[in-house]
Design a protein around this motif. Structure first.
Motif, PDB file in Angstrom:
ATOM      1  N   LEU A 152      -0.124  -5.152  -7.554  1.00 43.00           N
ATOM      2  CA  LEU A 152      -0.423  -4.302  -6.444  1.00 43.00           C
ATOM      3  C   LEU A 152      -2.044  -4.556  -6.345  1.00 43.00           C
ATOM      4  O   LEU A 152      -2.239  -5.054  -5.152  1.00 43.00           O
ATOM      5  CB  LEU A 152       0.061  -2.874  -6.610  1.00 43.00           C
ATOM      6  CG  LEU A 152       1.231  -2.490  -6.623  1.00 43.00           C
ATOM      7  CD1 LEU A 152       1.823  -1.110  -6.681  1.00 43.00           C
ATOM      8  CD2 LEU A 152       2.329  -3.199  -5.303  1.00 43.00           C
ATOM      9  N   ASP A 154      -5.458  -4.547  -5.236  1.00 41.25           N
ATOM     10  CA  ASP A 154      -6.055  -4.131  -3.878  1.00 41.25           C
ATOM     11  C   ASP A 154      -5.530  -5.069  -2.797  1.00 41.25           C
ATOM     12  O   ASP A 154      -5.956  -5.602  -1.947  1.00 41.25           O
ATOM     13  CB  ASP A 154      -7.476  -3.974  -3.885  1.00 41.25           C
ATOM     14  CG  ASP A 154      -8.207  -2.929  -4.622  1.00 41.25           C
ATOM     15  OD1 ASP A 154      -7.496  -1.869  -4.528  1.00 41.25           O
ATOM     16  OD2 ASP A 154      -8.985  -3.152  -5.224  1.00 41.25           O
ATOM     17  N   TRP A 168       1.894  -3.312   4.351  1.00 43.64           N
ATOM     18  CA  TRP A 168       1.067  -2.318   3.486  1.00 43.64           C
ATOM     19  C   TRP A 168      -0.219  -2.825   2.681  1.00 43.64           C
ATOM     20  O   TRP A 168      -0.123  -3.730   2.216  1.00 43.64           O
ATOM     21  CB  TRP A 168       2.071  -1.830   2.454  1.00 43.64           C
ATOM     22  CG  TRP A 168       2.789  -2.647   1.605  1.00 43.64           C
ATOM     23  CD1 TRP A 168       2.097  -2.534   0.296  1.00 43.64           C
ATOM     24  CD2 TRP A 168       3.785  -3.389   1.441  1.00 43.64           C
ATOM     25  NE1 TRP A 168       3.167  -3.202  -0.610  1.00 43.64           N
ATOM     26  CE2 TRP A 168       4.094  -3.838   0.348  1.00 43.64           C
ATOM     27  CE3 TRP A 168       4.929  -3.650   2.565  1.00 43.64           C
ATOM     28  CZ2 TRP A 168       5.363  -4.470  -0.061  1.00 43.64           C
ATOM     29  CZ3 TRP A 168       5.860  -4.487   2.398  1.00 43.64           C
ATOM     30  CH2 TRP A 168       5.905  -5.041   1.112  1.00 43.64           C
ATOM     31  N   ASN A 170      -2.730  -1.837  -0.328  1.00 44.12           N
ATOM     32  CA  ASN A 170      -3.014  -1.244  -1.563  1.00 44.12           C
ATOM     33  C   ASN A 170      -4.336  -0.765  -1.995  1.00 44.12           C
ATOM     34  O   ASN A 170      -5.191  -1.619  -1.691  1.00 44.12           O
ATOM     35  CB  ASN A 170      -2.069  -2.005  -2.642  1.00 44.12           C
ATOM     36  CG  ASN A 170      -0.510  -2.162  -2.737  1.00 44.12           C
ATOM     37  OD1 ASN A 170       0.205  -1.184  -2.620  1.00 44.12           O
ATOM     38  ND2 ASN A 170      -0.154  -3.176  -2.175  1.00 44.12           N
ATOM     39  N   ASN A 179      -2.006   4.456  -7.287  1.00 46.34           N
ATOM     40  CA  ASN A 179      -2.111   3.579  -6.320  1.00 46.34           C
ATOM     41  C   ASN A 179      -1.567   3.966  -5.009  1.00 46.34           C
ATOM     42  O   ASN A 179      -0.578   4.878  -4.915  1.00 46.34           O
ATOM     43  CB  ASN A 179      -1.187   2.388  -6.634  1.00 46.34           C
ATOM     44  CG  ASN A 179      -1.282   1.329  -5.518  1.00 46.34           C
ATOM     45  OD1 ASN A 179      -2.208   0.565  -5.593  1.00 46.34           O
ATOM     46  ND2 ASN A 179      -0.296   1.313  -4.557  1.00 46.34           N
ATOM     47  N   ALA A 181      -0.833   3.147  -0.950  1.00 45.89           N
ATOM     48  CA  ALA A 181      -0.339   2.222  -0.147  1.00 45.89           C
ATOM     49  C   ALA A 181      -0.313   2.844   1.193  1.00 45.89           C
ATOM     50  O   ALA A 181       0.254   3.560   1.595  1.00 45.89           O
ATOM     51  CB  ALA A 181       0.989   1.501  -0.647  1.00 45.89           C
TER      52      ALA A 181
END
Length: 250
Positions: A152, A154, A168, A170, A179, A181
């Protein structure tokens, strides 16, 4: 569709199309056979979502109960073939009431990771400990730091289909291990236009020591950890880990 999560529920199964519910049911059944000390007939699925895994387990002959607080998710679940085999209930999985005991609890597809409050998760384990038959097992999966830090991170992802597009973004905080999103869904309407929905989805990493600690308070002990859909211990590059906890005897 009144809000983001109602809209997301409609397309959830499409986004999970690479997940084989039957394979997950086979894996869970294997873990039950390996670790449960009792004959497992009843299973309660905490955070069952659209019920794909729940129904697959019902197809294997288990008496299934599916709990979820998202009523639109349950609406999708009850519309599926085989849904009549399952008892569905709209409940908060951190404070549920199943009116008795069950032979096994499960919670799959990162459900526990979306519980941000440590005390709420501890409460969930306490309820499992109270309602699980002695000798029964609690099986769940949880995301890994590799999933958050590397997969995930960024990064920005998207899913593009004929009738919807999901974007999305992150943002991972290494200090809180959370995290966030930011999601945007464009859903095709009957009029041929796209309606926009925005929402947030948060996930938190919990180390195995945390799970073992709150489990011990609930009278549960760790029986095994596994990689995703494998009977081997988790590898370093796992995206999620499966945990099996058992109800301690007196």
């Amino acid at each position: 569709m009144e809000n983001f999560y109602d809209a997301l529920a409609v397309y959830y199964d499409t986004m999970q199309s690479d997940m084989d519910p039957a394979a997950w049911a086979d894996f869970i059944s294997m873990l039950i056979g390996r670790h449960s000390k009792i004959r497992t007939e009843s299973i309660t699925d905490l955070g069952c979502g659209t019920g794909s895994v729940t129904i697959a387990l019902a197809d294997k002959g288990y008496s299934m109960t599916g709990l979820d607080s998202a009523e639109e998710m349950l609406s999708q679940a009850t519309s599926k073939d085989g849904s009549e085999k399952v008892l569905w209930s709209a409940q908060d999985i951190t404070d549920f009431d199943i009116g008795g005991r069950t032979d096994c609890f499960i919670s799959t597809l990162d459900t526990v990771d979306h519980i941000m409050d440590d005390r709420a998760l501890e409460k969930l384990f306490a309820r499992v400990g109270e309602c699980l038959e002695e000798g029964g097992v609690f099986i769940f999966d949880a995301i890994t730091m590799h999933h958050l830090e590397d997969t995930l991170s960024d990064n920005v992802f998207y899913e593009d289909y004929d009738d919807f597009t999901l974007l999305w973004l992150n943002s991972f905080d290494p200090e809180t291990k959370v995290n966030t999103a930011e999601l945007t869904l464009f859903a095709l309407t009957d009029e041929g236009l796209y309606e926009r929905f925005d929402g947030e989805l948060v996930e938190k990493y919990y180390p195995s020591e945390f799970f073992s600690g709150i489990a011990a308070k609930a009278g549960l002990e760790l029986l095994g950890t596994y990689g995703e859909l494998t009977d081997a211990e988790p590898s370093e590059d796992e995206e999620r880990i499966f945990y099996v906890f058992g109800k301690k005897g007196n």
